[in-house]
Write an enzyme that holds these catalytic residues in place. Structure first.
Site, PDB file in Angstrom:
ATOM      1  CB  SER A 192       3.010  -7.546   4.357  1.00  0.00           C
ATOM      2  OG  SER A 192       2.909  -7.961   3.001  1.00  0.00           O
ATOM      3  CE1 TYR A 201       6.081  -3.147   2.680  1.00  0.00           C
ATOM      4  CE2 TYR A 201       5.699  -5.437   2.071  1.00  0.00           C
ATOM      5  CZ  TYR A 201       5.221  -4.215   2.513  1.00  0.00           C
ATOM      6  OH  TYR A 201       3.887  -4.074   2.818  1.00  0.00           O
TER       7      TYR A 201
END
Length: 262
Positions: free
Chosen positions: A145, A158
């Site tokens: 990501s 995350y």
């Protein structure tokens, strides 16, 4: 002949969103795809969507954070077809309830996010590597990501998991390059998936306004689609990218060119 005819691909988290797009893209190109996910209903839908494609999709229920489940995926692919040529470590979670400052994040939530988003890639790698070495090569692609590069508030687990995945990608590329095994990563930006929709819903009632706020700072003024990520994965897994390893590609509508995620 489709580019991936008779090649075997395992995709974790393959039943929805980006994973679904990747499974169907490979099947469209003739691959035999093992789609792994905990959502059996969505998995069956992916299998159904692949019926008219050149390749095929087989679903296997699996929690990719579990070592034995990862071993079973690798063994299933080999028994059903042949050892995997490509492994796409796509599975990832970002529960809306995890959007809290780091000191408020429950330890159990930290552990689960790191297990699913990072440990799963290690587990899949440790089981698929030996067959790849024996067959003379392969490709591992990790879906990371842009939050592993530039992050935002309230996503400590995350961000850590995706940053760790990028570091693991580089390390594995060094480890196995001599065996003709390439390891790469793709960094999605804002992709229109159930994961993003859950985050939008968590932020407030005016979902359309929130979606506009997400799109507004992007140089390409739209959200990404799962197909955008799938196209990048298809390229990286192909012989056209045969001199690429240990690197990442951002598919983010230009957000990293702007210089920040949020």
């Amino acid at each position: 002949m489709a580019e991936y005819t008779d090649r075997v691909v395992i995709v974790t988290g393959g039943a929805k969103g980006i994973g679904r797009g990747i499974c169907l893209a490979f099947a469209r190109e003739g691959a035999r795809v093992l789609c792994a996910d905990i959502d059996e209903t969505a998995g069956a839908e992916v299998v159904g969507a692949s019926e008219d494609l050149d390749g095929t999709v087989h679903f296997q229920a699996a929690d990719a954070a579990d070592d034995e489940a990862c071993r079973a995926l690798v063994e299933t692919a080999a028994a059903r077809w042949q050892p995997a040529d490509v492994v796409v470590n796509n599975v990832g979670i970002q529960p809306p309830s995890s959007y809290v400052p780091a000191h408020e994040l429950p330890l159990e939530m930290w552990d689960r996010i790191l297990d699913v988003n990072l440990k799963s890639s290690f587990l899949m790698t440790r089981h698929c590597i030996a067959p790849m070495i024996e067959r003379g090569g392969g490709v591992i692609i990790n879906i990371a990501s842009i939050q592993g590069l530039q992050s935002m508030k309230s996503v400590s687990a995350y961000a850590a998991s995706k940053g760790g995945l990028l570091s693991l990608t580089r390390q594995l590329a060094l480890e196995y390059g001599e065996h003709n095994i390439r390891v790469l990563a793709v960094n999605p930006g804002a992709i229109d998936t159930p994961l993003l929709e859950a985050a939008v819903a968590y932020r407030g009632d005016d979902r359309e306004q929130i979606r506009k706020q997400i799109v507004a700072p992007q140089p390409i003024r739209r959200m990404g689609r799962p197909e955008d990520i799938a196209d990048a994965v298809l390229f990286l897994a192909s012989d056209k990218a045969s001199f690429m390893t240990g690197e990442y590609v951002c598919v983010d509508g230009g957000m990293m060119a702007r210089g920040a995620w949020a």
